[in-house]
Design a protein around this motif. Structure first.
Motif, PDB file in Angstrom:
ATOM      1  N   GLY B  68     -22.545 -16.738   2.178  1.00 32.68           N
ATOM      2  CA  GLY B  68     -21.876 -15.538   2.561  1.00 32.68           C
ATOM      3  C   GLY B  68     -21.431 -14.774   1.294  1.00 32.68           C
ATOM      4  N   GLN B  89     -30.180  -6.138  -0.486  1.00 33.87           N
ATOM      5  CA  GLN B  89     -30.223  -6.256   0.771  1.00 33.87           C
ATOM      6  C   GLN B  89     -28.613  -6.526   1.300  1.00 33.87           C
ATOM      7  N   ARG B  90     -27.924  -7.467   0.472  1.00 34.70           N
ATOM      8  CA  ARG B  90     -26.852  -7.929   0.945  1.00 34.70           C
ATOM      9  C   ARG B  90     -25.814  -7.043   0.414  1.00 34.70           C
ATOM     10  N   VAL B 174     -20.142 -11.166   0.792  1.00 32.57           N
ATOM     11  CA  VAL B 174     -21.196 -10.227   1.302  1.00 32.57           C
ATOM     12  C   VAL B 174     -20.353  -9.456   2.499  1.00 32.57           C
ATOM     13  N   PRO B 176     -20.164  -7.533   6.113  1.00 29.45           N
ATOM     14  CA  PRO B 176     -20.535  -8.048   7.155  1.00 29.45           C
ATOM     15  C   PRO B 176     -21.737  -7.091   7.636  1.00 29.45           C
ATOM     16  N   PRO B 177     -22.599  -7.314   8.519  1.00 30.72           N
ATOM     17  CA  PRO B 177     -23.558  -6.418   8.902  1.00 30.72           C
ATOM     18  C   PRO B 177     -23.086  -5.253   9.592  1.00 30.72           C
ATOM     19  N   GLY B 178     -23.527  -4.043   9.455  1.00 31.28           N
ATOM     20  CA  GLY B 178     -22.837  -2.907   9.985  1.00 31.28           C
ATOM     21  C   GLY B 178     -21.722  -2.118   9.075  1.00 31.28           C
ATOM     22  N   ALA B 179     -21.354  -2.928   8.203  1.00 29.86           N
ATOM     23  CA  ALA B 179     -20.220  -2.392   7.196  1.00 29.86           C
ATOM     24  C   ALA B 179     -20.734  -1.017   6.598  1.00 29.86           C
ATOM     25  N   TRP B 181     -20.956   1.823   3.471  1.00 28.17           N
ATOM     26  CA  TRP B 181     -20.000   1.736   2.199  1.00 28.17           C
ATOM     27  C   TRP B 181     -20.667   3.130   1.469  1.00 28.17           C
ATOM     28  N   ARG B 203     -15.476  -1.053   7.906  1.00 27.01           N
ATOM     29  CA  ARG B 203     -15.913  -1.640   9.166  1.00 27.01           C
ATOM     30  C   ARG B 203     -15.382  -0.871  10.226  1.00 27.01           C
ATOM     31  N   ARG B 287     -22.645   5.534   7.622  1.00 24.29           N
ATOM     32  CA  ARG B 287     -23.438   4.320   7.663  1.00 24.29           C
ATOM     33  C   ARG B 287     -22.830   3.406   8.352  1.00 24.29           C
ATOM     34  N   THR B 290     -21.213  -0.645  14.589  1.00 23.40           N
ATOM     35  CA  THR B 290     -20.617  -1.356  15.208  1.00 23.40           C
ATOM     36  C   THR B 290     -21.059  -2.944  15.485  1.00 23.40           C
TER      37      THR B 290
END
Lengths: 158, 290
Positions: B68, B89-90, B174, B176-179, B181, B203, B287, B290
């Motif tokens: 992570g 990607q991350r 990294v 979390p997915p869905g954050a 930015w 988030r 962007r 949830t």
């Protein structure tokens, strides 16, 4: 201050020298090798006139010490073409992409490196790519036109 | 030749470099990509007696992912950060911010570690490190320590690095997915230093309220800042035009020592800070999933 030995390749020729650590690559190219095509404008990384290629990537030769070029492959405007003008140079000539010519070596090498990465750029991308090169007399319009024409020439040659 | 005279050494290993820095103290300066240090030398604003070139040390330019976290060696060139698939990607915020760092010829030489250690208050990377709660790995001849970004940037061009210490890597958690930015800045031309900039990470909870907000400002104060009051105000609130506007107004109040120079007055930078925070929050909330 102790001089330092360096070995590098400039326009395909092996070069070795002993230099003061404080000598910039730009000064080395101009004063030691006599390659005065590389121009010095601001000498602090703003104007882009001193742009050369190091291992294929455009860099400011005023923001690099000659000692840092140890082992590097340097291309200056003198080495861009050994046989007449390079298509990028031709395009600048044909489209009035230069007037006094001082910024031109840096402009041409910046465009050359950019077009290798992005052979079919939009005008917006061309403008962004040239944003780090200052011209004080030609005007940017014809330079953008020249780079677009150069892209077409290079595409036609492939 | 413009720079003042200095000696130059090209260590081939990290321990050798750290030993040299320990011996020479503050008169020795590490040389990374040189895109900030060499202008200072050419202008004779810096007069080190010795430059220690880090470019020939193996292992300082790696990009790695572990548990992570993305770990970037201090000598990773900015151009590499911009193009690295793992980073895109991350940590897309870092990749996007890199496109705003100078111009391609600058990014071809400039490094992430050099930019962080130089701590220009108008630079993007220090603000990104703050917004992402990055950790900076610092080595000296005698020890290694890890400094959170919020303790690293102390003042104008001043970091927590002591003489003999070297920034060797930056560790970025990294998101979390869905954050969500975003980075927004105002500069005279593309690639110029920011007159005001904001980097944001958001988030969103399942009910659409803001679960976490990180807002970092750059180009407006003597060092990059987290706008903590604005972050707290936003947390738990729905992300609406109204809550974003209020957070942007609060963020401006975080500017304790405003920059003011020929490029932009303090008043101008403060007004623009509000604008870039609002734009960045709007973009990040679009962007955010949830």
């Amino acid at each position: 201050m102790a001089r330092v030995s360096i070995g590098l390749t400039v326009n395909g020729q092996a070069v070795s020298a002993e230099v003061e650590p404080r000598m910039t690559l730009a000064d080395f190219l101009r004063d030691e090798l006599g390659l005065t095509g590389t121009k010095l404008g601001c000498e602090h990384g703003v104007c882009g006139a001193c742009t050369v290629l190091i291992d294929g990537a455009a860099v400011r030769s005023c923001l690099m010490l000659a000692v840092q070029a140890e082992g590097a492959d340097v291309l200056t405007i003198e080495g861009l073409s050994h046989n007449g003008l390079h298509p990028v140079q031709e395009a600048y000539w044909e489209h009035h992409g230069l007037q006094c010519g001082f910024c031109t070596p840096g402009m041409v090498l910046t465009a050359y490196a950019f077009l290798q990465e992005r052979p079919d750029p939009s005008d917006e991308e061309i403008r962004e790519a040239l944003a780090g090169n200052l011209c004080r007399c030609t005007g940017y319009q014809n330079i953008v036109v020249a780079v677009r024409a150069a892209a077409e020439k290079l595409a036609g040659a492939r | 030749m413009k720079p003042p005279p200095f000696d130059y050494i090209r260590p081939r290993g990290l321990d050798e470099a750290l030993a040299i820095l320990a011996t020479h103290g503050p008169d020795a300066r590490p040389l990374a990509g040189g895109q900030s240090l060499i202008p200072l030398l050419n202008l004779r604003l810096a007069r080190p007696s010795l430059l220690v070139d880090l470019a020939f040390i193996p292992g300082l330019a790696d990009v790695q992912a572990e548990n992570g976290t993305v770990v970037l060696g201090a000598m990773v060139r900015q151009r590499t950060v911009e193009r690295d698939a793992l980073i895109a990607q991350r940590v897309p915020l870092l990749a996007e911010a890199t496109r705003l760092v100078g111009h391609p010829p600058i990014r071809n030489r400039g490094t992430i570690g050099g930019s962080l250690a130089h701590a220009d208050p108008s630079a993007e990377y220090p603000a990104i490190a703050l917004a992402l709660d990055a950790e900076l790995v610092v080595r000296s001849a005698s020890r290694e320590r890890v400094v959170p970004a919020r303790d690293f940037f102390v003042d104008l061009f001043t970091t927590a690095l002591a003489p003999g210490e070297l920034l060797t890597a930056v560790r970025i958690p990294v998101p979390p997915p869905g954050a969500g930015w975003a980075i927004q800045e105002i500069a005279r031309r593309h690639g110029d230093f920011a007159l005001a900039g904001a980097a944001v990470l958001l988030r969103q909870a399942g009910d659409g309220t803001c679960e976490h907000a990180a807002i970092a400002l750059f180009g407006v104060a003597t060092r990059p800042l987290r706008a903590t009051a604005a972050e707290h105000a936003l947390t738990g609130q729905p992300l609406t035009a109204e809550s974003i506007r209020e957070a942007a107004a609060l963020a401006v109040e975080a500017i304790d020592e405003p920059l003011s120079d020929v490029h932009g007055s303090a008043a101008y930078r403060q007004r623009m800070a509000g604008a870039v925070v609002r734009r960045a929050l709007e973009e990040a909330s679009r962007r955010a999933g949830t």
